[in-house]
Scaffold this motif. Sequence first.
Motif, PDB file in Angstrom:
ATOM      1  N   PRO A   1       0.847  -1.202  -0.070  1.00 11.47           N
ATOM      2  CA  PRO A   1      -0.047   0.135  -0.059  1.00 11.47           C
ATOM      3  C   PRO A   1       0.994   1.227  -0.102  1.00 11.47           C
ATOM      4  CG  PRO A   1      -0.423  -1.375   2.039  1.00 11.47           C
ATOM      5  CD  PRO A   1       0.601  -2.034   1.290  1.00 11.47           C
ATOM      6  N   GLN A   2       2.101   1.128   0.249  1.00  8.48           N
ATOM      7  CA  GLN A   2       3.193   2.317   0.121  1.00  8.48           C
ATOM      8  C   GLN A   2       3.407   2.795  -1.314  1.00  8.48           C
ATOM      9  OE1 GLN A   2       6.826   1.258   2.159  1.00  8.48           O
ATOM     10  NE2 GLN A   2       5.717   0.997   4.156  1.00  8.48           N
ATOM     11  N   SER A   3       2.710   2.162  -2.273  1.00 11.29           N
ATOM     12  CA  SER A   3       3.219   2.788  -3.510  1.00 11.29           C
ATOM     13  C   SER A   3       2.214   4.024  -4.066  1.00 11.29           C
ATOM     14  CB  SER A   3       2.362   1.730  -4.454  1.00 11.29           C
ATOM     15  OG  SER A   3       3.274   0.502  -4.654  1.00 11.29           O
ATOM     16  N   SER A   4       2.560   4.866  -4.622  1.00 12.70           N
ATOM     17  CA  SER A   4       1.861   6.102  -4.756  1.00 12.70           C
ATOM     18  C   SER A   4       0.698   6.185  -5.531  1.00 12.70           C
ATOM     19  CB  SER A   4       3.045   7.193  -5.416  1.00 12.70           C
ATOM     20  OG  SER A   4       3.293   6.686  -6.779  1.00 12.70           O
ATOM     21  N   GLY A   5       0.856   5.075  -6.290  1.00 13.35           N
ATOM     22  CA  GLY A   5      -0.378   4.917  -7.375  1.00 13.35           C
ATOM     23  C   GLY A   5      -1.034   3.569  -7.449  1.00 13.35           C
ATOM     24  N   ASP A   6      -2.106   3.457  -7.791  1.00  8.39           N
ATOM     25  CA  ASP A   6      -2.592   1.937  -7.895  1.00  8.39           C
ATOM     26  C   ASP A   6      -2.115   1.521  -9.268  1.00  8.39           C
ATOM     27  OD1 ASP A   6      -4.189   1.400  -5.860  1.00  8.39           O
ATOM     28  OD2 ASP A   6      -5.815   2.846  -6.656  1.00  8.39           O
ATOM     29  N   PRO A   7      -1.585   0.091  -9.252  1.00  6.51           N
ATOM     30  CA  PRO A   7      -0.780  -0.401 -10.608  1.00  6.51           C
ATOM     31  C   PRO A   7      -1.962  -0.749 -11.299  1.00  6.51           C
ATOM     32  CG  PRO A   7      -0.813  -1.873  -8.735  1.00  6.51           C
ATOM     33  CD  PRO A   7      -1.236  -0.665  -8.144  1.00  6.51           C
ATOM     34  N   GLY A   8      -1.677  -0.867 -12.543  1.00  7.29           N
ATOM     35  CA  GLY A   8      -2.911  -1.329 -13.743  1.00  7.29           C
ATOM     36  C   GLY A   8      -2.226  -2.161 -14.726  1.00  7.29           C
ATOM     37  N   PHE A   9      -3.011  -2.767 -15.582  1.00  5.37           N
ATOM     38  CA  PHE A   9      -2.845  -3.656 -16.612  1.00  5.37           C
ATOM     39  C   PHE A   9      -3.826  -3.406 -17.593  1.00  5.37           C
ATOM     40  CE2 PHE A   9      -5.716  -6.316 -14.149  1.00  5.37           C
ATOM     41  CZ  PHE A   9      -6.224  -7.007 -15.077  1.00  5.37           C
ATOM     42  N   PHE A  10      -3.468  -4.055 -18.942  1.00  8.27           N
ATOM     43  CA  PHE A  10      -4.303  -4.248 -19.837  1.00  8.27           C
ATOM     44  C   PHE A  10      -3.745  -5.709 -20.657  1.00  8.27           C
ATOM     45  CE2 PHE A  10      -1.816  -0.968 -21.917  1.00  8.27           C
ATOM     46  CZ  PHE A  10      -1.085  -1.543 -22.977  1.00  8.27           C
ATOM     47  N   THR A  11      -4.601  -6.246 -21.508  1.00  9.08           N
ATOM     48  CA  THR A  11      -4.319  -7.331 -22.104  1.00  9.08           C
ATOM     49  C   THR A  11      -4.479  -7.343 -23.500  1.00  9.08           C
ATOM     50  OG1 THR A  11      -6.392  -8.492 -21.880  1.00  9.08           O
ATOM     51  CG2 THR A  11      -4.702  -8.988 -20.127  1.00  9.08           C
ATOM     52  N   GLU A  12      -3.974  -7.842 -24.473  1.00 12.07           N
ATOM     53  CA  GLU A  12      -4.142  -7.843 -26.154  1.00 12.07           C
ATOM     54  C   GLU A  12      -4.270  -8.981 -26.818  1.00 12.07           C
ATOM     55  OE1 GLU A  12      -2.762  -5.260 -29.565  1.00 12.07           O
ATOM     56  OE2 GLU A  12      -1.545  -5.698 -27.944  1.00 12.07           O
ATOM     57  N   LYS A  13      -4.984  -9.375 -27.349  1.00 15.08           N
ATOM     58  CA  LYS A  13      -4.926 -10.736 -28.306  1.00 15.08           C
ATOM     59  C   LYS A  13      -4.188 -10.377 -29.436  1.00 15.08           C
ATOM     60  CE  LYS A  13      -8.526 -13.676 -29.962  1.00 15.08           C
ATOM     61  NZ  LYS A  13      -9.911 -13.867 -30.316  1.00 15.08           N
ATOM     62  N   VAL A  14      -3.152 -11.317 -29.586  1.00 14.67           N
ATOM     63  CA  VAL A  14      -2.079 -10.854 -30.482  1.00 14.67           C
ATOM     64  C   VAL A  14      -1.995 -11.854 -31.552  1.00 14.67           C
ATOM     65  CG1 VAL A  14      -0.864  -9.246 -29.134  1.00 14.67           C
ATOM     66  CG2 VAL A  14      -0.144 -11.656 -28.970  1.00 14.67           C
ATOM     67  N   GLY A  15      -2.733 -13.014 -31.397  1.00 16.37           N
ATOM     68  CA  GLY A  15      -2.694 -13.868 -32.784  1.00 16.37           C
ATOM     69  C   GLY A  15      -2.796 -15.301 -32.135  1.00 16.37           C
TER      70      GLY A  15
END
Length: 181
Positions: free
Chosen positions: A126-140
Amino acid sequence: MNTQIKFFAESRPAVRAQAGAALIVVLIILVAMTIAGVSGMQMSSLEERMSANSRDRMFALQAAEAALRVGQVRAKTQLLSGANAACMNGLCSFGAAPDPITYDWSAASTKHVVVDKNDASNGISPQSSGDPGFFTEKVGARKNAACGQWVEVARVVSRAQGIDPSTTVLLESYIEIGGCS
């Protein structure tokens, strides 16, 4: 007795000539010790900042890795059925994913999923300055050499910040979805 007085009288001028030289030598040694002490303090300060930066980078790396794991699970369970050109819920179809370096990772953006850093199950500090995030991509798709079946390939990108918001880590991984059982 006159000889002794003469002996002491002749030796006194030599002692007086050395008295000033000793003062100069001591002052030079004192200046050298001061310079060594100041440079030692500067070195200690530099090492402390390096240690703090390393610690901050590790916080960001751990948060990005945790977000990447969450994204990989999401990709394996939802990407095939939920990938779309708008990248809603962080599920992007082929070619629709944003450039992770120039993308606005703020909470207002909708193409990524924010991972709650206060949820202990995520393993994010919780000490991180911002919430981490992600996205996924279908590549083939590609043919799995082990069993000969076609498997979908997905890219998962995560981003997190350390305690200092200027410390940022981006991670990217490719995973296979489906295939051999």
